[in-house]
Design an enzyme around this catalytic site. Structure first.
Site, PDB file in Angstrom:
ATOM      1  N   SER A  41      37.055  33.633  40.749  1.00 17.77           N
ATOM      2  CA  SER A  41      37.213  33.500  41.973  1.00 17.77           C
ATOM      3  C   SER A  41      36.302  34.404  42.979  1.00 17.77           C
ATOM      4  O   SER A  41      35.933  35.290  42.272  1.00 17.77           O
ATOM      5  CB  SER A  41      38.807  33.826  42.334  1.00 17.77           C
ATOM      6  OG  SER A  41      38.966  33.752  43.941  1.00 17.77           O
ATOM      7  N   ASP A  60      40.684  30.417  47.384  1.00 17.12           N
ATOM      8  CA  ASP A  60      39.244  29.763  46.935  1.00 17.12           C
ATOM      9  C   ASP A  60      38.966  30.485  45.524  1.00 17.12           C
ATOM     10  O   ASP A  60      38.554  31.326  45.538  1.00 17.12           O
ATOM     11  CB  ASP A  60      37.933  29.998  48.100  1.00 17.12           C
ATOM     12  CG  ASP A  60      38.394  29.208  49.338  1.00 17.12           C
ATOM     13  OD1 ASP A  60      38.407  28.181  49.112  1.00 17.12           O
ATOM     14  OD2 ASP A  60      38.702  29.730  50.361  1.00 17.12           O
ATOM     15  N   THR A  61      39.446  29.565  44.662  1.00 15.66           N
ATOM     16  CA  THR A  61      39.498  30.119  43.085  1.00 15.66           C
ATOM     17  C   THR A  61      39.400  28.708  42.401  1.00 15.66           C
ATOM     18  O   THR A  61      39.581  27.827  42.832  1.00 15.66           O
ATOM     19  CB  THR A  61      41.041  30.678  43.061  1.00 15.66           C
ATOM     20  OG1 THR A  61      41.078  31.936  43.713  1.00 15.66           O
ATOM     21  CG2 THR A  61      40.992  30.972  41.458  1.00 15.66           C
ATOM     22  N   VAL A  62      38.921  28.776  41.215  1.00 12.75           N
ATOM     23  CA  VAL A  62      39.003  27.706  40.273  1.00 12.75           C
ATOM     24  C   VAL A  62      39.588  28.287  39.081  1.00 12.75           C
ATOM     25  O   VAL A  62      39.612  29.374  38.592  1.00 12.75           O
ATOM     26  CB  VAL A  62      37.617  27.171  39.735  1.00 12.75           C
ATOM     27  CG1 VAL A  62      36.704  26.881  41.102  1.00 12.75           C
ATOM     28  CG2 VAL A  62      36.788  28.501  39.366  1.00 12.75           C
TER      29      VAL A  62
END
Length: 591
Positions: free
Chosen positions: A426, A407-409
């Site tokens: 993140s 779960d990161t951008v």
């Protein structure tokens, strides 16, 4: 990275940018392109590319949500540079992808100067608090590093990274760049199908405040409804006015520290006040005509370079794209790189990491020969560093909590002056620690979960220490030192795996950037488990099973394999090609 004055024939008005924003809002489907019906039929034909190429000549952006891409495009079109655009996009992503990143998380970035060709790197990860001793975890958490909750929260570094990047390279004011994020937090943004699904599947650890915000009544907000976080908007407004002091000192820091102390965590106001980002020299390695640049420890960037260097010693192109031999070789090389990573990667300010030996080409050439072409390895030991390990017990795993979602951008920008940024931020797991502080609206990360309690391990928890990180932004320069491409992806441990597969797709097998990102991928876990997309032919998967791999077939376009994004500079023309992964909500724009 200061912009030069020059005439631009392209529209720069805010009206034009808002028109693009409206178009994006109406086009944001929330569902990735669907593949054909799941099938094990080897004859099934899948399209080579779902999304069209996005190309421009003056500037380009890609971000993990269309609203963030629109904000970055707006900044570039109004004369801002790549760093300005990235800070604006980072702020928006902190609001519209709240379970993956935010002001309560960390960030890392690579910066390319279009005038000098120099690359600098920013470590925007936070540290543990002064109370975070092994004894603290023995007394408070039974001798374990918790995967979520207050004991997993390290100091968030993202806000300091925004400000430090802007002060060094930016041209616009922080308040201007955070305006879109504040608007989305105050007035709401549309909930997509993907966001609602993520909330439903990942919100189990949320505290009561978090559930009221993201799972009201036990379910995600309806698709198409507006999601607001007015407390977070007020926090962003304070950051916009006061910069770092608005987050690491005063009411926000006091609220966060008091909340965590009451919950049983180790952070105090002094830990927030003491936080600093660190400018570091990127690591680099040669691969297939490019110079790859990655973050040094405490990230797994060193694993990326080890993986690539070992891959050079196998005839991957002759094996053929996604053949059983090709996939088996990459999976086994990944295990070798990860064994060394898990043994050594930690905070270099508090651990002695033998980087030169880890990246020694001769060592890696020998290491590459350890792949058994006839059998998958269930366990792989770190190797070739006997003198560094003398008298020390070798730790196999890094500790911490596995992250299947990643779960990161990731976000990236290239401007009209040739400057480029490769940026990643993140919380770690979905919804991070699960703790939303009510006064500030801040969702706190759980990066501290990746410390270990193993005595003597470089990544053993200690006061004021940065934990191991999976975040791996990448940048590639051509042999003449000119920017080739920026590249990154969410995905936790899968980041290094996805990035090498994508680079091979493009460089070895002649795919366009978009094709390279969309091509089917694998993700190797610990031991023999491998997730693989159903677009890899069934006979290939069967052959891999015969070699001992435990293949789990993933149907459709899912976030299991990250959500890669790239800006590629065409070598003969200097034009920009943007590629964004349909596996998540990433969108790219260019002009």
């Amino acid at each position: 990275m200061m912009p030069h004055r020059m005439f631009s024939p392209f529209p720069t008005s805010r009206t034009a940018a808002l028109a693009i924003l409206i178009l994006l809002l109406t086009a944001c489907a929330g569902e990735p392109p669907s593949s054909q019906a799941p099938s094990d039929d080897a004859e099934t034909v899948f399209p080579a590319q779902n999304r069209p190429d996005v190309r421009g000549v003056r500037g380009a952006v890609s971000a993990g949500h269309p609203l963030a891409a629109a904000a970055g495009y707006d900044v570039l079109s109004r004369g801002g540079n790549a760093v300005d655009a990235v800070v604006a996009m980072a702020g928006v992503l902190a609001v519209v992808r709240p379970h993956m990143n935010g002001v309560g998380g960390d960030a890392f970035a690579l910066f390319y100067d279009g005038e000098t060709g120099e690359v600098e790197a920013l470590n925007g990860s936070g540290r543990s608090g002064a109370l975070a001793t092994p004894d603290f975890f023995r007394e408070s958490f039974g001798g374990e590093i918790p995967g979520n909750g207050p004991g997993a929260v390290s100091v968030p570094g993202a806000v300091a990274a925004w400000v430090d990047a802007l002060e060094r390279f930016g041209t616009k004011e922080l308040a201007e760049l955070l305006e879109p994020a504040i608007i989305h937090a105050s007035f709401g943004f549309p909930v997509s199908t993907r966001l609602a699904r993520d909330f439903a599947s990942q919100g189990g650890a949320l505290n009561e405040v978090g559930r009221e915000l993201y799972l009201p009544g036990g379910s995600p907000p309806p698709v198409g409804s507006l999601l607001r976080n007015r407390a977070l908007a007020r926090t962003l407004e304070r950051i916009a006015r006061e910069g770092k002091a608005g987050f690491y000192e005063g009411p926000v820091a006091e609220a966060l520290a008091g909340f965590l102390e009451a919950e049983g965590g180790y952070l105090r106001t002094e830990d927030f006040a003491d936080h600093t980002s660190t400018w570091v020299e990127p690591l680099s390695g040669e691969y297939l005509g490019y110079r790859l640049l990655v973050m040094p420890p405490n990230t797994q960037g060193v694993a990326q370079l080890m993986f690539a260097e070992m891959a050079k010693h196998h005839p991957l192109e002759e094996m053929g794209h996604n053949s059983a031999d090709y996939l088996h070789t990459l999976i086994e090389l990944k295990k070798l790189a990860f064994a060394d990573r898990d043994r050594w990667v930690a905070d270099p300010e508090m651990a002695d990491i033998p980087l030169d030996r880890l990246l020694d080409p001769q060592r890696l050439a020998q290491r590459a020969t350890q792949v058994d072409p006839s059998r998958a390895a269930a366990e792989v030991e770190p190797g070739g560093l006997e003198e560094e390990m003398a008298g020390r017990e070798v730790g196999g795993r890094r500790g911490g909590t596995p992250n299947d979602f990643g779960d990161t951008v990731y976000l990236t920008a290239v401007d009209r002056w040739g400057n480029a940024v490769s940026w990643i931020q993140s919380l770690f797991s979905g919804f991070g620690s699960g703790l939303v502080e009510p006064e500030t609206g801040v969702l706190l990360q759980n990066r501290g979960a990746l410390f270990t309690m193993e005595e003597g391990h470089p990544n053993q928890v200690a006061p004021g220490k940065r934990p191991y990180h999976t975040l791996t932004p990448l940048m590639a320069l051509r042999e003449d030192g000119v920017l080739g491409f920026t590249l990154g992806t969410p995905g936790g441990d899968s980041q290094t795996q996805s990035l090498l597969q994508i680079m091979n797709n493009m460089i070895l097998f002649g795919m366009t950037p978009q094709e390279a990102i969309e091509a089917p991928r694998f993700r190797s876990y610990e031991d023999l488990r491998v997730a693989m997309e159903d677009r890899v032919p069934a006979p290939v998967r069967a052959s891999l099973g015969g070699l001992g791999h435990e293949i789990r077939v993933i149907h459709g376009w899912t976030s299991t394999f990250g959500g890669a994004q790239m800006i590629f500079v065409e070598p003969d023309f200097g034009t920009l090609t943007v590629a964004s992964d349909p596996r998540r909500e990433a969108y790219g724009l260019a002009y």
